[in-house]
Scaffold this motif. Structure first.
Motif, PDB file in Angstrom:
ATOM      1  N   LYS A  90       0.842  -1.210   0.000  1.00 49.48           N
ATOM      2  CA  LYS A  90       0.000   0.000   0.000  1.00 49.48           C
ATOM      3  C   LYS A  90       0.869   1.249   0.000  1.00 49.48           C
ATOM      4  O   LYS A  90       2.052   1.225   0.381  1.00 49.48           O
ATOM      5  CB  LYS A  90      -0.881   0.038   1.244  1.00 49.48           C
ATOM      6  CG  LYS A  90      -0.078   0.207   2.532  1.00 49.48           C
ATOM      7  CD  LYS A  90      -0.889   0.820   3.645  1.00 49.48           C
ATOM      8  CE  LYS A  90      -0.068   0.992   4.912  1.00 49.48           C
ATOM      9  NZ  LYS A  90      -0.697   1.786   5.934  1.00 49.48           N
ATOM     10  N   LEU A 127      -5.984  12.034  -3.882  1.00 48.51           N
ATOM     11  CA  LEU A 127      -6.917  11.044  -4.425  1.00 48.51           C
ATOM     12  C   LEU A 127      -8.140  11.708  -5.063  1.00 48.51           C
ATOM     13  O   LEU A 127      -8.754  11.160  -5.967  1.00 48.51           O
ATOM     14  CB  LEU A 127      -7.385  10.103  -3.312  1.00 48.51           C
ATOM     15  CG  LEU A 127      -6.457   8.925  -3.027  1.00 48.51           C
ATOM     16  CD1 LEU A 127      -6.883   8.217  -1.757  1.00 48.51           C
ATOM     17  CD2 LEU A 127      -6.437   7.939  -4.185  1.00 48.51           C
ATOM     18  N   ARG A 136      -4.690  11.779  -8.860  1.00 49.77           N
ATOM     19  CA  ARG A 136      -5.255  10.437  -8.696  1.00 49.77           C
ATOM     20  C   ARG A 136      -4.722   9.459  -9.749  1.00 49.77           C
ATOM     21  O   ARG A 136      -4.328   8.341  -9.440  1.00 49.77           O
ATOM     22  CB  ARG A 136      -6.791  10.514  -8.778  1.00 49.77           C
ATOM     23  CG  ARG A 136      -7.457   9.177  -8.661  1.00 49.77           C
ATOM     24  CD  ARG A 136      -8.985   9.298  -8.739  1.00 49.77           C
ATOM     25  NE  ARG A 136      -9.584   7.983  -8.752  1.00 49.77           N
ATOM     26  CZ  ARG A 136      -9.776   7.233  -7.685  1.00 49.77           C
ATOM     27  NH1 ARG A 136      -9.426   7.677  -6.494  1.00 49.77           N
ATOM     28  NH2 ARG A 136     -10.299   6.038  -7.776  1.00 49.77           N
ATOM     29  N   MET A 142      -2.624   5.929  -9.446  1.00 41.97           N
ATOM     30  CA  MET A 142      -3.046   4.645 -10.014  1.00 41.97           C
ATOM     31  C   MET A 142      -1.931   4.067 -10.895  1.00 41.97           C
ATOM     32  O   MET A 142      -1.654   2.873 -10.878  1.00 41.97           O
ATOM     33  CB  MET A 142      -4.336   4.819 -10.827  1.00 41.97           C
ATOM     34  CG  MET A 142      -5.532   5.209  -9.985  1.00 41.97           C
ATOM     35  SD  MET A 142      -5.830   4.028  -8.666  1.00 41.97           S
ATOM     36  CE  MET A 142      -6.628   5.041  -7.440  1.00 41.97           C
ATOM     37  N   ILE A 168       0.590   2.396  -8.752  1.00 44.05           N
ATOM     38  CA  ILE A 168       0.198   1.049  -8.311  1.00 44.05           C
ATOM     39  C   ILE A 168       0.506   0.013  -9.395  1.00 44.05           C
ATOM     40  O   ILE A 168       1.053  -1.057  -9.124  1.00 44.05           O
ATOM     41  CB  ILE A 168      -1.314   1.023  -7.961  1.00 44.05           C
ATOM     42  CG1 ILE A 168      -1.566   1.822  -6.705  1.00 44.05           C
ATOM     43  CG2 ILE A 168      -1.818  -0.405  -7.772  1.00 44.05           C
ATOM     44  CD1 ILE A 168      -0.966   1.238  -5.467  1.00 44.05           C
ATOM     45  N   GLY A 184      -4.675  -1.470  -8.878  1.00 45.46           N
ATOM     46  CA  GLY A 184      -5.944  -0.787  -8.651  1.00 45.46           C
ATOM     47  C   GLY A 184      -6.067   0.338  -9.668  1.00 45.46           C
ATOM     48  O   GLY A 184      -5.070   0.946 -10.048  1.00 45.46           O
ATOM     49  N   GLY A 185      -7.262   0.595 -10.110  1.00 42.59           N
ATOM     50  CA  GLY A 185      -7.461   1.684 -11.067  1.00 42.59           C
ATOM     51  C   GLY A 185      -7.170   1.243 -12.494  1.00 42.59           C
ATOM     52  O   GLY A 185      -6.561   0.215 -12.738  1.00 42.59           O
ATOM     53  N   VAL A 236      -3.871   3.683  -1.422  1.00 45.18           N
ATOM     54  CA  VAL A 236      -3.989   2.901  -2.663  1.00 45.18           C
ATOM     55  C   VAL A 236      -3.147   1.645  -2.463  1.00 45.18           C
ATOM     56  O   VAL A 236      -2.168   1.656  -1.712  1.00 45.18           O
ATOM     57  CB  VAL A 236      -3.522   3.695  -3.908  1.00 45.18           C
ATOM     58  CG1 VAL A 236      -4.482   4.825  -4.223  1.00 45.18           C
ATOM     59  CG2 VAL A 236      -2.098   4.218  -3.747  1.00 45.18           C
TER      60      VAL A 236
END
Ligand code: SF4
Length: 191
Positions: free
Chosen positions: A72, A80, A85, A89, A92, A116-117, A184
């Motif tokens: 994380k 975010l 944002r 993403m 990640i 994620g995303g 995230v």
């Protein structure tokens, strides 16, 4: 496994832990949320619903793995909720891919990262379309883009609780003054 954690921490993640695949919460309804109420990434890349295998496949897949590294980043809610944002993403995706590559070189030949995303909204935001989905050609970012955890039905909130990470859901209506930090996360299956 310590090497994997050390590698992830050296990438700058806030925390990384290795857990049993049994602890990954998978829920059939999550890919449906990508469609309704909807995510801008829905059906815009090969990494998101409806173009990924989904929860049933993922449940069976994680049983083939010995462990899962979950990582994380703690991030400000303002990031975010704002223009950063999509950078987060993208981070990640890149982190999941980097850990996957490291794991494959270090004894986990079948390691597989999930992010994620949407990769369309982050890594390919300057392009009109996903090249795989609309051009039947290779991904522009094979070393970065990974499939969506939500598309596989991973319940992100429950996962953070299983990890012992405190997180509040950040939505459009969230007041960053009341909830200053969010999170995230991504994961890499290890075998
Ligand atoms: S080409 Fe871009 S949008 Fe399509 S899967 Fe690759 S990174 Fe994602």
């Amino acid at each position: 496994m310590d090497k994997m954690i050390e590698f992830a921490l050296n990438l700058g993640v806030g925390d990384a832990r290795i857990i049993s695949p049994d602890l990954i919460p998978v829920d059939d309804k999550f890919p449906g949320f990508c469609r309704e109420p909807g995510c801008p990434g829905f059906n815009r890349s090969m990494s998101c619903p409806p173009n990924v295998e989904g929860p049933e496949w993922f449940r069976a897949e994680i049983k083939k793995y010995e462990s899962v590294l979950v990582f994380k980043y703690d991030v400000p809610s303002t990031s975010l909720l704002g223009n950063e944002r999509m950078d987060l993403m993208g981070l990640i995706h890149e982190t999941a891919a980097a850990i996957e590559t490291f794991a494959r070189k270090n004894g986990c030949e079948k390691a597989r990262g999930f992010a994620g995303g949407s990769c369309k909204e982050s890594l390919c935001r300057d392009h009109l379309e996903c090249r795989v989905l609309h051009g039947n050609r290779d991904c522009r970012n094979p070393g970065k883009a990974r499939q969506s955890m939500s598309g596989m039905g991973v319940n992100f909130l429950e996962l953070t609780r299983a990890m012992g990470w405190e997180m509040e859901v950040i939505a459009k209506e969230t007041d960053p003054g009341a909830v200053p930090m969010g999170m995230v996360a991504g994961m890499v299956l290890l075998k």
